[in-house]
Design a protein around this motif. Structure first.
Motif, mmCIF file in Angstrom:
data_model
loop_
_atom_site.group_PDB
_atom_site.id
_atom_site.type_symbol
_atom_site.label_atom_id
_atom_site.label_comp_id
_atom_site.label_asym_id
_atom_site.label_seq_id
_atom_site.Cartn_x
_atom_site.Cartn_y
_atom_site.Cartn_z
ATOM 1 N N LEU A 305 0.825 -1.247 0.059
ATOM 2 C CA LEU A 305 -0.170 0.072 -0.093
ATOM 3 C C LEU A 305 0.696 1.225 -0.176
ATOM 4 C CD1 LEU A 305 -2.812 1.153 0.361
ATOM 5 C CD2 LEU A 305 -2.469 1.243 2.742
ATOM 6 N N GLU A 306 0.780 2.209 -0.829
ATOM 7 C CA GLU A 306 1.578 3.140 -1.100
ATOM 8 C C GLU A 306 0.479 4.544 -0.923
ATOM 9 O OE1 GLU A 306 4.225 5.719 -4.279
ATOM 10 O OE2 GLU A 306 4.174 3.375 -4.392
ATOM 11 N N ARG A 307 0.957 5.596 -0.115
ATOM 12 C CA ARG A 307 0.061 6.789 0.135
ATOM 13 C C ARG A 307 1.000 7.833 0.721
ATOM 14 N NH1 ARG A 307 -4.777 6.336 4.474
ATOM 15 N NH2 ARG A 307 -4.276 8.226 4.361
ATOM 16 N N TRP A 308 0.414 8.933 0.667
ATOM 17 C CA TRP A 308 0.900 10.049 1.544
ATOM 18 C C TRP A 308 0.080 10.105 2.801
ATOM 19 C CZ3 TRP A 308 4.786 13.237 0.799
ATOM 20 C CH2 TRP A 308 5.457 13.180 -0.418
ATOM 21 N N TYR A 309 1.068 10.071 3.770
ATOM 22 C CA TYR A 309 0.293 10.351 5.276
ATOM 23 C C TYR A 309 0.490 11.544 6.046
ATOM 24 C CZ TYR A 309 -0.295 4.992 5.189
ATOM 25 O OH TYR A 309 -0.900 3.819 5.035
ATOM 26 N N PRO A 310 -0.632 12.236 6.307
ATOM 27 C CA PRO A 310 -0.296 13.354 6.803
ATOM 28 C C PRO A 310 0.081 13.217 8.339
ATOM 29 C CG PRO A 310 -2.714 12.971 6.820
ATOM 30 C CD PRO A 310 -1.997 11.827 5.926
ATOM 31 N N LEU A 311 1.001 14.035 8.707
ATOM 32 C CA LEU A 311 1.661 14.326 10.156
ATOM 33 C C LEU A 311 1.029 15.227 11.011
ATOM 34 C CD1 LEU A 311 5.365 13.539 9.043
ATOM 35 C CD2 LEU A 311 3.412 11.509 9.285
ATOM 36 N N SER A 312 0.806 14.807 12.150
ATOM 37 C CA SER A 312 0.459 15.568 13.270
ATOM 38 C C SER A 312 1.546 15.729 14.339
ATOM 39 C CB SER A 312 -0.819 14.951 14.035
ATOM 40 O OG SER A 312 -0.235 13.659 14.781
ATOM 41 N N GLY A 313 1.493 17.238 14.838
ATOM 42 C CA GLY A 313 3.064 17.551 15.629
ATOM 43 C C GLY A 313 2.348 18.422 16.791
ATOM 44 N N PRO A 314 3.119 18.615 17.653
ATOM 45 C CA PRO A 314 2.906 19.493 18.772
ATOM 46 C C PRO A 314 2.544 20.888 18.533
ATOM 47 C CG PRO A 314 5.207 18.948 19.169
ATOM 48 C CD PRO A 314 4.392 18.065 17.881
ATOM 49 N N GLY A 315 3.418 21.496 17.581
ATOM 50 C CA GLY A 315 3.480 22.932 17.303
ATOM 51 C C GLY A 315 2.306 23.464 16.409
ATOM 52 N N GLY A 316 1.817 22.639 15.646
ATOM 53 C CA GLY A 316 0.746 22.865 14.480
ATOM 54 C C GLY A 316 1.427 23.886 13.589
ATOM 55 N N GLY A 317 0.631 24.583 12.962
ATOM 56 C CA GLY A 317 1.185 25.570 11.854
ATOM 57 C C GLY A 317 0.166 25.427 10.754
ATOM 58 N N GLU A 318 0.601 26.381 9.638
ATOM 59 C CA GLU A 318 -0.187 26.444 8.549
ATOM 60 C C GLU A 318 -0.024 25.144 7.483
ATOM 61 O OE1 GLU A 318 0.785 29.988 6.529
ATOM 62 O OE2 GLU A 318 -0.030 31.312 8.189
ATOM 63 N N ARG A 319 1.129 24.781 7.352
ATOM 64 C CA ARG A 319 1.346 23.441 6.610
ATOM 65 C C ARG A 319 1.825 22.300 7.230
ATOM 66 N NH1 ARG A 319 6.243 24.607 2.446
ATOM 67 N NH2 ARG A 319 7.570 24.598 4.400
ATOM 68 N N VAL A 320 0.840 21.259 6.989
ATOM 69 C CA VAL A 320 0.856 20.015 7.682
ATOM 70 C C VAL A 320 1.934 19.150 7.088
ATOM 71 C CG1 VAL A 320 -0.484 18.152 8.341
ATOM 72 C CG2 VAL A 320 -1.485 20.039 8.361
ATOM 73 N N PRO A 321 2.835 18.820 7.646
ATOM 74 C CA PRO A 321 3.985 17.731 7.098
ATOM 75 C C PRO A 321 3.302 16.434 6.688
ATOM 76 C CG PRO A 321 4.794 18.705 9.179
ATOM 77 C CD PRO A 321 3.464 19.022 9.355
ATOM 78 N N VAL A 325 5.032 6.803 2.197
ATOM 79 C CA VAL A 325 5.649 5.390 2.184
ATOM 80 C C VAL A 325 5.048 4.305 1.542
ATOM 81 C CG1 VAL A 325 6.517 6.144 4.481
ATOM 82 C CG2 VAL A 325 4.211 4.876 4.411
ATOM 83 N N ARG A 326 5.346 3.135 1.290
ATOM 84 C CA ARG A 326 4.775 2.039 0.615
ATOM 85 C C ARG A 326 5.081 0.824 1.554
ATOM 86 N NH1 ARG A 326 6.584 -1.326 -3.778
ATOM 87 N NH2 ARG A 326 4.679 -2.063 -5.026
ATOM 88 N N GLY A 327 4.221 0.274 1.971
ATOM 89 C CA GLY A 327 4.329 -0.748 2.994
ATOM 90 C C GLY A 327 3.422 -2.046 2.939
ATOM 91 N N ARG A 328 3.706 -3.016 3.227
ATOM 92 C CA ARG A 328 3.050 -4.252 3.461
ATOM 93 C C ARG A 328 3.516 -5.259 4.716
ATOM 94 N NH1 ARG A 328 3.201 -9.332 -0.947
ATOM 95 N NH2 ARG A 328 1.179 -10.402 -0.145
ATOM 96 N N TYR A 329 2.454 -5.455 5.473
ATOM 97 C CA TYR A 329 2.652 -6.321 6.684
ATOM 98 C C TYR A 329 1.986 -7.701 6.739
ATOM 99 C CZ TYR A 329 2.251 -7.603 11.228
ATOM 100 O OH TYR A 329 2.451 -8.158 12.816
ATOM 101 N N ARG A 330 3.031 -8.805 6.698
ATOM 102 C CA ARG A 330 2.361 -9.944 6.323
ATOM 103 C C ARG A 330 2.498 -10.912 7.776
ATOM 104 N NH1 ARG A 330 5.594 -12.465 1.082
ATOM 105 N NH2 ARG A 330 3.863 -13.654 1.421
ATOM 106 N N GLU A 331 1.398 -11.676 7.644
ATOM 107 C CA GLU A 331 1.153 -12.680 8.653
ATOM 108 C C GLU A 331 1.074 -13.963 8.365
ATOM 109 O OE1 GLU A 331 -2.416 -11.334 10.846
ATOM 110 O OE2 GLU A 331 -1.333 -9.777 11.719
ATOM 111 N N VAL A 332 1.984 -14.642 8.227
ATOM 112 C CA VAL A 332 2.262 -16.118 7.685
ATOM 113 C C VAL A 332 2.108 -17.168 8.836
ATOM 114 C CG1 VAL A 332 3.617 -17.684 6.098
ATOM 115 C CG2 VAL A 332 3.458 -15.170 5.714
ATOM 116 N N ARG A 333 0.939 -17.953 8.628
ATOM 117 C CA ARG A 333 0.888 -19.167 9.401
ATOM 118 C C ARG A 333 1.561 -20.336 8.937
ATOM 119 N NH1 ARG A 333 -1.707 -19.587 13.966
ATOM 120 N NH2 ARG A 333 -3.087 -17.777 13.415
ATOM 121 N N VAL A 334 2.649 -21.014 9.559
ATOM 122 C CA VAL A 334 3.408 -21.883 9.092
ATOM 123 C C VAL A 334 3.014 -23.291 9.819
ATOM 124 C CG1 VAL A 334 5.870 -22.971 8.996
ATOM 125 C CG2 VAL A 334 5.382 -20.249 8.806
ATOM 126 N N LEU A 335 2.678 -24.088 9.043
ATOM 127 C CA LEU A 335 1.939 -25.394 9.609
ATOM 128 C C LEU A 335 3.227 -26.319 9.932
ATOM 129 C CD1 LEU A 335 -0.760 -25.959 7.217
ATOM 130 C CD2 LEU A 335 -1.029 -24.705 9.581
#
Length: 419
Positions: A305-321, A325-335
């Motif tokens: 999954l690839e996307r832009w994630y808006p970040l939240s910070g303590p200072g705030g401001g006009e522009r939001v950082p 990222v592009r990531g994948r989380y895998r849960e593999v059940r091994v028998l």
């Protein structure tokens, strides 16, 4: 196994200033990891840490998740648990120079030579370890309790450690009820051998038990609308524990910053959320901005999954950082391994028909994963070389009059040989 994650009072990741032990000075004896070096002071060392500049994260390249070439990664240590087993030797002989053999067949068929380039081999004198990339090593007196680790108790965890945390590649961590220790190896192969041997010591019947393997693959590409001219890192936390971090880089005057780093985190403990935190290099404990992403969101997507994630910070401001990222989380059940016996036999004796049926029907993005899985299964049954040669010969037959396309198209043969 669920029992491997019960030491909640012990940190699941080492501190950035934690000492790293030289694993060549240890030996595995009767369920104990014992310090055998005479010079105990030299067995534990502190490194000049330079962050993830020498980490295992890969910079952005068209090849994707491939690691950068490293002469140390091909070193085969013969000390301690690094001794090669018969299966490792046979696996190496199975896969040696398959592509060269196929080109030789093509030359014999054509009756003319094909230029061949021999890569210079990197040789290391026997008994010497490849020097660390992290610079000088200062001696550090080890505590007496670290000279021997008991692996026979409950809740022992053995896991790889990302190089950006401890400041050196090819490290692993052992967590027991008494504490945590990090160990450094000279190569990826040596580290994997140690981890496998230690895990089998901790759980001798590992192959006969059902288990859940968790892994995260994450590209950290870039960030925008950051405080200009600040030296920043992106920290990767799982449920509040730091597992990796990017290289420290300075944001441009327009607030943009590019990393392009890939993080492959395997053997993870159970977690619910991934937190991406932008931190100043001189104040790593105070995030400039952050975002928490549920791992279930990354696990639900069949593709990264690839996307832009808006970040939240303590200072705030006009522009939001924000960070891309592009990531994948895998849960593999091994028998238990016995459950795979019929599948392994079917693949071993019918891989030609299987590949012929699947080749035209599956998407290109699935071929690399399938080819890698087939190579690993057939390597365990001793048929990997025959498999690669059969696919390669079929590739030569299909492109007999178009040499430029041989091993260059997105076929199972190309992906398998590259694997």
């Amino acid at each position: 196994p669920a029992s491997t994650h019960g030491t909640s009072s012990i940190p699941l990741a080492p501190a950035p200033d934690a000492p790293v032990w030289d694993v060549s000075n240890f030996s595995l004896v009767d369920g104990h990891l014992v310090l055998v070096s005479r010079d105990e002071e030299a067995s534990c060392r502190s490194r000049n840490r330079t962050g993830s500049s020498i980490s295992e994260s890969s910079n952005l390249h068209p090849a994707g998740g491939r690691r950068d070439p490293d002469p140390a990664a091909d070193e085969r240590s013969t000390r301690g648990a690094g001794r090669s087993t018969e299966s490792e030797i046979s696996a190496t002989s199975q896969l040696s120079n398959v592509k060269g053999l196929l080109w030789k067949r093509l030359r014999d068929r054509k009756g003319r030579g094909v230029p061949k380039t021999d890569m210079p081999a990197v040789t290391v004198p026997d008994g010497e370890r490849v020097p660390s990339r992290s610079g000088s090593r200062e001696s550090l007196l080890p505590p007496p309790s670290a000279a021997e680790l008991d692996l026979t108790g409950d809740n022992v965890i053995v896991r790889p450690v990302h190089g950006s945390i401890v400041g050196e590649k090819f490290c692993f961590q052992i967590i027991t009820g008494e504490g945590s220790r990090s160990f450094g190896c000279t190569s990826l192969a040596e580290r994997d051998r140690w981890i496998e041997n230690l895990r089998r010591t901790v759980q001798p019947n590992k192959d006969n038990c059902e288990r859940l393997e968790l892994a995260l693959s994450l590209w950290v590409y870039e960030a925008r609308d950051l405080p200009p001219r600040r030296r920043l890192r992106c920290h990767l936390h799982l449920d509040g524990t730091l597992f990796a971090r990017t290289t420290a880089k300075v944001a441009g005057p327009d607030g943009e910053l590019f990393w392009g780093e890939l993080f492959q985190l395997a053997a993870l403990p159970p977690a619910r959320a991934l937190t991406l935190a932008l931190c100043r290099d001189d104040h790593p404990g105070q995030p400039v901005a952050s975002i928490t992403v549920p791992l279930a969101e990354l696990a639900a997507a069949r593709q990264p999954l690839e996307r832009w994630y808006p970040l939240s910070g303590p200072g705030g401001g006009e522009r939001v950082p924000s960070v891309r990222v592009r990531g994948r989380y895998r849960e593999v059940r091994v028998l238990p391994i016995v459950r795979y016996k019929e599948l392994a036999e079917f693949i071993t004796f019918h891989y030609r028909e299987l590949c012929a049926r699947l080749e035209p029907t599956i998407a290109v993005r699935h071929k690399e994963e399938l080819a890698g899985a087939l190579v690993r299964v057939l390597q365990s049954t001793g048929k990997a070389k025959s498999f690669l040669i059969d696919l390669g010969v079929a590739e030569l037959d299909r492109f007999d009059d178009r040499e430029a396309l041989i091993f260059r198209e997105n076929t199972l043969a190309t992906k398998a040989i590259d694997e």
